[in-house]
Design a protein around this motif. Sequence first.
Motif, mmCIF file in Angstrom:
data_model
loop_
_atom_site.group_PDB
_atom_site.id
_atom_site.type_symbol
_atom_site.label_atom_id
_atom_site.label_comp_id
_atom_site.label_asym_id
_atom_site.label_seq_id
_atom_site.Cartn_x
_atom_site.Cartn_y
_atom_site.Cartn_z
ATOM 1 N N HIS A 6 0.771 -1.026 -0.128
ATOM 2 C CA HIS A 6 0.068 0.127 0.156
ATOM 3 C C HIS A 6 0.969 1.280 -0.113
ATOM 4 C CE1 HIS A 6 -3.292 2.574 0.464
ATOM 5 N NE2 HIS A 6 -2.770 3.038 1.547
ATOM 6 N N PHE A 7 1.965 1.079 0.680
ATOM 7 C CA PHE A 7 2.893 2.383 0.602
ATOM 8 C C PHE A 7 3.143 2.808 -0.729
ATOM 9 C CE2 PHE A 7 4.644 3.569 5.038
ATOM 10 C CZ PHE A 7 3.932 2.922 5.531
ATOM 11 N N LYS A 8 3.550 1.621 -1.475
ATOM 12 C CA LYS A 8 4.034 1.669 -2.830
ATOM 13 C C LYS A 8 3.009 2.379 -3.859
ATOM 14 C CE LYS A 8 6.816 -1.528 -5.250
ATOM 15 N NZ LYS A 8 6.888 -2.903 -5.515
ATOM 16 N N SER A 9 1.735 1.989 -3.445
ATOM 17 C CA SER A 9 0.542 2.446 -4.157
ATOM 18 C C SER A 9 0.289 3.887 -4.067
ATOM 19 C CB SER A 9 -0.610 1.294 -4.039
ATOM 20 O OG SER A 9 -1.822 1.996 -4.404
ATOM 21 N N ALA A 10 0.012 4.171 -2.668
ATOM 22 C CA ALA A 10 -0.214 5.462 -2.303
ATOM 23 C C ALA A 10 0.898 6.577 -2.549
ATOM 24 C CB ALA A 10 -0.173 5.605 -0.777
ATOM 25 N N GLN A 11 2.197 6.052 -2.708
ATOM 26 C CA GLN A 11 3.094 7.064 -3.485
ATOM 27 C C GLN A 11 3.375 7.081 -4.978
ATOM 28 O OE1 GLN A 11 6.642 5.335 -1.558
ATOM 29 N NE2 GLN A 11 6.384 6.663 0.504
ATOM 30 N N GLU A 12 2.824 6.170 -5.644
ATOM 31 C CA GLU A 12 2.406 6.093 -7.219
ATOM 32 C C GLU A 12 1.477 7.078 -7.385
ATOM 33 O OE1 GLU A 12 4.707 5.475 -9.377
ATOM 34 O OE2 GLU A 12 3.260 5.635 -11.118
ATOM 35 N N TYR A 69 -8.292 1.286 -2.311
ATOM 36 C CA TYR A 69 -9.137 0.500 -3.366
ATOM 37 C C TYR A 69 -8.274 0.144 -4.559
ATOM 38 C CZ TYR A 69 -12.772 2.678 -0.603
ATOM 39 O OH TYR A 69 -13.729 3.095 0.628
ATOM 40 N N ILE A 70 -7.574 0.792 -5.111
ATOM 41 C CA ILE A 70 -6.420 0.289 -6.044
ATOM 42 C C ILE A 70 -5.429 -0.608 -5.617
ATOM 43 C CG2 ILE A 70 -7.364 2.204 -8.027
ATOM 44 C CD1 ILE A 70 -4.902 3.815 -7.137
ATOM 45 N N THR A 71 -4.734 -0.356 -4.575
ATOM 46 C CA THR A 71 -4.019 -1.205 -3.881
ATOM 47 C C THR A 71 -4.447 -2.577 -3.846
ATOM 48 O OG1 THR A 71 -3.132 0.463 -2.508
ATOM 49 C CG2 THR A 71 -2.262 -1.885 -2.105
ATOM 50 N N GLY A 72 -5.557 -2.850 -3.513
ATOM 51 C CA GLY A 72 -6.304 -4.103 -3.348
ATOM 52 C C GLY A 72 -6.387 -4.861 -4.504
ATOM 53 N N VAL A 73 -6.127 -4.052 -5.724
ATOM 54 C CA VAL A 73 -6.555 -4.888 -7.105
ATOM 55 C C VAL A 73 -5.066 -4.759 -7.979
ATOM 56 C CG1 VAL A 73 -9.064 -5.047 -7.279
ATOM 57 C CG2 VAL A 73 -8.002 -3.082 -7.989
ATOM 58 N N ASP A 132 1.766 -2.400 -9.386
ATOM 59 C CA ASP A 132 2.580 -3.323 -10.207
ATOM 60 C C ASP A 132 1.897 -4.351 -11.204
ATOM 61 O OD1 ASP A 132 4.755 -2.449 -8.708
ATOM 62 O OD2 ASP A 132 4.699 -3.665 -7.381
ATOM 63 N N ASP A 133 0.567 -4.596 -10.609
ATOM 64 C CA ASP A 133 -0.040 -5.747 -11.453
ATOM 65 C C ASP A 133 -1.061 -5.114 -12.356
ATOM 66 O OD1 ASP A 133 -1.036 -8.132 -12.091
ATOM 67 O OD2 ASP A 133 -2.023 -8.692 -10.357
ATOM 68 N N THR A 134 -0.900 -4.062 -13.040
ATOM 69 C CA THR A 134 -1.586 -3.620 -13.826
ATOM 70 C C THR A 134 -1.953 -4.271 -15.097
ATOM 71 O OG1 THR A 134 0.148 -2.506 -14.676
ATOM 72 C CG2 THR A 134 -0.898 -0.923 -13.220
ATOM 73 N N GLY A 135 -1.312 -5.201 -15.208
ATOM 74 C CA GLY A 135 -1.832 -5.945 -16.483
ATOM 75 C C GLY A 135 -2.874 -7.063 -16.262
ATOM 76 N N ALA A 136 -3.072 -7.543 -14.882
ATOM 77 C CA ALA A 136 -3.891 -8.489 -14.437
ATOM 78 C C ALA A 136 -5.102 -8.270 -13.886
ATOM 79 C CB ALA A 136 -3.516 -9.825 -14.269
ATOM 80 N N LYS A 193 -8.498 -5.939 -14.933
ATOM 81 C CA LYS A 193 -9.715 -6.969 -14.691
ATOM 82 C C LYS A 193 -10.652 -6.270 -13.985
ATOM 83 C CE LYS A 193 -11.133 -11.425 -13.529
ATOM 84 N NZ LYS A 193 -10.831 -12.667 -12.877
ATOM 85 N N PHE A 194 -10.325 -5.666 -12.740
ATOM 86 C CA PHE A 194 -11.332 -5.265 -11.742
ATOM 87 C C PHE A 194 -11.624 -3.655 -11.514
ATOM 88 C CE2 PHE A 194 -10.541 -9.691 -10.136
ATOM 89 C CZ PHE A 194 -11.837 -10.050 -10.235
ATOM 90 N N TRP A 195 -10.407 -2.866 -12.223
ATOM 91 C CA TRP A 195 -10.710 -1.526 -11.926
ATOM 92 C C TRP A 195 -11.382 -0.788 -13.470
ATOM 93 C CZ3 TRP A 195 -10.916 1.064 -7.808
ATOM 94 C CH2 TRP A 195 -11.295 2.524 -7.706
ATOM 95 N N PRO A 196 -12.116 0.051 -13.271
ATOM 96 C CA PRO A 196 -12.823 0.859 -12.067
ATOM 97 C C PRO A 196 -13.741 -0.070 -11.421
ATOM 98 C CG PRO A 196 -13.756 1.552 -14.048
ATOM 99 C CD PRO A 196 -12.771 0.497 -14.350
ATOM 100 N N ALA A 197 -13.646 -0.105 -9.803
ATOM 101 C CA ALA A 197 -14.479 -0.674 -8.961
ATOM 102 C C ALA A 197 -16.103 -0.573 -9.418
ATOM 103 C CB ALA A 197 -14.319 -0.021 -7.519
ATOM 104 N N ASP A 198 -16.633 -1.466 -9.035
ATOM 105 C CA ASP A 198 -18.273 -1.314 -9.606
ATOM 106 C C ASP A 198 -18.932 -0.642 -8.280
ATOM 107 O OD1 ASP A 198 -19.026 -3.303 -12.026
ATOM 108 O OD2 ASP A 198 -17.431 -4.130 -10.997
#
Length: 516
Positions: free
Chosen positions: A101-107, A237-241, A245-249, A253-258
Amino acid sequence: MTRNAYYLTTAIAYPNGEPHIGHAYEMIATDAIARWRRLEGRDVFFLTGTDEHGLKMVQTAEREGLSTKALADRNSARFRELAKTLNISNDDFIRTTEERHFKSAQEIWRRMERAGDIYQSTYTGWYSVRDEAYFDESELTETPSGKKLAPSGAEVSWVEEPSYFFRLSAFADRLLKLYDEQPDFIAPKERRNEVISFVKGGLDDISISRTTFDWGIPVPDAPGHVMYVWIDALTNYITGVGFPDDTGAQFEKFWPADLHVIGKDIIRFHTVYWPAFLMSAGLAVQKRVFAHGFLTSEGKKMSKSVGNVVDPFVTVEEFGADPVRFYCLREISWGQDGDWGREKFINRNNSELANNFGNLAQRSLSMISKNFGGQMPPRQSGSGEDNKIIAETIAAISRMENAMVTEQLHEATAELIAALSAANLYFAEQAPWGQKSDMARMGAILATTADVIRRAAIAAQPFVPEAASRFLDMLAVPKDQRLLQHALDPDLVVPAATVLPAPEPVFRKFETAKAG
Ligand code: MSP
């Protein structure tokens, strides 16, 4: 074409204390929606977790004489346990203190900065630690003793420190366009109107970093600054999917959240700040936010000092998870405030779960066991009454399906109970116990009732998952025939001569007056 993937989340709670029934309510409702979507055959990802940074955590830990990390660890574990206790089907549990989550928030910060939406200045103004929110002087009230209070009633304190700001003021038009183009972005409707008029009133830039404490995610390349807890929290909410790093899979598949399910007190963060952050970072905006109401306890606001906080662990220990889940979904109109009341809870449990659902199943299945050697008797396809009750059950389940398009949980559960009431009436009128001289007729009535129970139990899985699966086991329904389509298919029945396990009671009745 709608995609098959479906991503939904709860808010992530502050683990500054033990979870209460309000937190349980949000988990239960979101879980019922997640399970319903799986019932429809969708590929669901369901995220919940804890929001562990911010000044509130720091101050609570100081009061308790613990390190902030120790407080977060202890209470986060309680929220995780709560999910288990309530039979919540979350696919992941995120903690904002995790490395991913640190990585995601900093990105996301870097992207917003690159977009030119972050600048440095000094914040001078009011802050409420309980709300973890900044307030304008005009939003505050004053007590007779001169204390300033936020709209929530929480005390505010004066803050003056160097801070980074997010250029929220630049997003008003884009936000209004979003609400206009996606009318179901904010539900229920009253909340949507509130948000629109707030944004139309003009948006100020917001302070997004703090320098007076260090319990938070460091702002990239800005020593001494940690992120404002809401930037960090929303990003879960984006870290969780899998972001970044995992933007490919996962992420693709799951973002944007429904759907983000949240309480009504944090709607501004989710429908104004969060979409603006996403737009700034060049990411797609979530599709929908549903703000549920607040629960009171026996008609009063829950508070530690009043001593009326309902502990969900104790409640589930006493009554079981399914009755607690059912009460929350059936009694409280989705989107409105509601009340936890012991007597109301017991009455609903006794009349709707134990009598309406449980007794009907127990009586009909026991008669099959006794009179037909535990084998499903054949139906009589020419019987009008039998066909009618099955058609009515299917119609009720398709009304449930309709209600669930907009997550109307209380309507869906009301339809379920109405279908079972109709089946009870059918059972009483057909009186299979009086058909000893015509065993074929008795068998057909029992098989018809069993089929109604099978359909109702399939549709009940999202709401009372454990009980529903016990009913389905007692009807020997194969695991791969428990989807919504199997409840709606008029031609699908439990085949005659299927051997059924011995029936057992599924729901219990409780006494309204406390024993002792
Ligand atoms: N940490 C923030 C949310 C961050 S989401 C990115 C927060 N935490 S909280 O612990 O205060 O609340 C968690 C959720 O529980 C919120 O959706 C809140 O509205 C909900 N509830 C808190 N008290 C409640 C009731 N009494 N009744 C129903 N829901 C309540 O806000």
